[in-house]
Design an enzyme around this catalytic site. Structure first.
Site, mmCIF file in Angstrom:
data_model
loop_
_atom_site.group_PDB
_atom_site.id
_atom_site.type_symbol
_atom_site.label_atom_id
_atom_site.label_comp_id
_atom_site.label_asym_id
_atom_site.label_seq_id
_atom_site.Cartn_x
_atom_site.Cartn_y
_atom_site.Cartn_z
ATOM 1 N N LEU A 139 0.873 -1.193 0.000
ATOM 2 C CA LEU A 139 0.000 0.000 0.000
ATOM 3 C C LEU A 139 0.896 1.225 0.000
ATOM 4 C CD1 LEU A 139 -2.580 -0.435 2.933
ATOM 5 C CD2 LEU A 139 -3.134 -0.434 0.494
ATOM 6 N N HIS A 140 0.770 2.103 -0.959
ATOM 7 C CA HIS A 140 1.590 3.325 -0.888
ATOM 8 C C HIS A 140 0.932 4.545 -1.523
ATOM 9 C CE1 HIS A 140 2.560 2.472 -5.060
ATOM 10 N NE2 HIS A 140 3.081 3.666 -5.165
ATOM 11 N N ARG A 141 -0.230 4.384 -2.150
ATOM 12 C CA ARG A 141 -0.866 5.534 -2.811
ATOM 13 C C ARG A 141 -1.306 6.550 -1.769
ATOM 14 N NH1 ARG A 141 0.396 5.397 -8.078
ATOM 15 N NH2 ARG A 141 0.398 3.217 -8.692
ATOM 16 N N ARG A 156 6.613 5.501 2.575
ATOM 17 C CA ARG A 156 5.480 6.436 2.750
ATOM 18 C C ARG A 156 4.463 5.863 3.734
ATOM 19 N NH1 ARG A 156 2.296 10.435 0.362
ATOM 20 N NH2 ARG A 156 3.566 10.750 -1.469
#
Ligand code: UD1
Length: 363
Positions: A206-208, A239
């Site tokens: 997950l990084h958006r 992030r």
């Protein structure tokens, strides 16, 4: 011919590997400029070492920052490099801040720009990547599209004349590394503690910003992962780690076991060992498809629409809004039987890119 590649973020290093290899077999000069957008060894150095990419000729060292600061820093630093190198082509990759800055710097110096992975669209103007793609395509001279769908988007925007179907260079590298992993040429991946590679597990990333930056949403998505009936190996992008820490959210909970991002061969091996993938990454959706595992994408749309055919990839924008049983059944569904075809090409795109650059120079 002298080609100057501008890269900076992890997915660009993956795409650079087959391009650098394709240039290695030619008399052309290939100069690599690393902007420094990604600087952690996990996100940068391991890709150069692991994929045999020559060290960058120039490193701009821009680091992290707001979109304006990061994009502006690359733009400002590129003038001197382009003045000194005077390449025949500036080649930019994908959709990051380094991409749009590299393209714009070249345009302003009247140097020809080629955009690798042109024509992708999510039509979601909240995504920084969407601005970067659209702006880069409209300022580039040669648009190297990975798919027929990308060619259609470019034509719809009046860019058909500058567009060429090149295929997807990620297929080149993904299939090469898949075969090397299958032949035992890479050590087993460093999966998070608590994950047994011999038993079924899901791989997750997950990084958006849309998923990580709102604490309520991030907590809800994590709770959905934590409630799954199989262990989840969450490879945590910096992030995600930074945002979770900022908001006091625990990543390691329930079924979720947290590990670091993997080098490329480790990632491919982990997908191959997994029962399926849950992600918001563009590249990983496609790698999962190429490797024949089921992908569940935590986003409302995807640029890689071909992966949706036959149920190989399913979009689940809000897993926490689904009844738990439905979400579990979706995320743990077996790989479909439907044929996948080869919408991203056969793994020969990088050589085609070099040919198209040669032709573009003559034409
Ligand atoms: C960037 C790209 C995205 C791509 C992703 C792949 C843009 C707008 N986004 O997102 O398209 O999918 O790379 O990973 O260009 N950080 C570190 N170490 C690093 C790099 C970043 O700790 O080496 C942390 C910093 O807190 C930074 C944050 O991660 O502020 C975000 O990094 P940034 O490069 O801005 O964007 P990504 O989320 O990595």
């Amino acid at each position: 011919m002298k080609v100057l590649s501008v890269v900076g973020a992890r997915p660009q290093l993956v795409k650079l590997a087959p391009i650098a290899a394709a240039f290695a077999g030619t008399p052309h000069q290939h100069v690599i400029v690393h902007t420094g957008q990604h600087y952690d060894a996990d996100l940068s150095d391991v890709f150069f070492d692991g994929l045999g990419i020559p060290a960058p000729d120039v490193h701009l060292g821009v680091g992290s920052g707001s979109h304006g600061v990061q994009t502006g820093a690359v733009l400002a630093a590129m003038d001197k490099v382009l003045e000194e190198e005077r390449p025949d082509w500036v080649l930019v990759y994908g959709d990051t801040n380094s991409t749009v800055a590299g393209a714009l710097s070249a345009v302003k110096m009247h140097l020809p720009v080629a955009h690798l992975e042109a024509g992708l669209r999510s039509f979601n103007r909240r995504m920084p990547e969407e601005h970067n793609r659209v702006l880069t395509d409209h300022c580039a001279d040669l648009l190297l599209a990975p798919t027929e769908e990308a060619m259609r988007h470019l034509a719809n925007e009046g860019l058909a004349e500058r567009s060429r179907l090149a295929g997807d260079v990620m297929v080149d590298i993904c299939l090469r590394i898949r075969d090397a992993v299958a032949a035992g040429e890479h050590p087993a991946p460093a999966l998070p503690p608590g994950i047994d590679a011999g038993a079924p597990f899901l791989l997750a990333t997950l990084h958006r910003p849309d998923n990580t930056d709102d604490p309520e949403r991030l907590s809800a998505i994590l709770a959905s992962l934590a409630g799954l009936p199989v262990p989840v190996a969450l490879l945590a992008h910096p992030r995600l780690v930074a945002r979770a820490k900022e908001h006091g959210i625990e990543l390691e909970q329930g079924s979720v076991h947290v590990g670091r991002p993997l080098p490329y061969a480790g990632l491919i091996a982990a997908v191959m060992a997994s029962a399926g993938v849950v992600t918001d990454s563009g590249g990983l959706q496609k790698e999962t498809f190429l490797l024949g595992r089921a992908c569940t994408t935590v986003r409302p749309e995807t640029e890689w629409v071909e992966t949706l055919e036959g149920g190989w990839n399913v979009l689940v924008p809000d897993p926490h809004r689904l009844p738990a049983a439905e979400w579990s059944a979706l995320a743990t569904r077996p790989a479909p039987q439907a044929p996948r075809g080869t919408p991203y090409g056969e793994g020969t795109a990088a050589v085609r890119v070099v040919e198209l650059l040669e032709q573009g120079l003559r034409g």
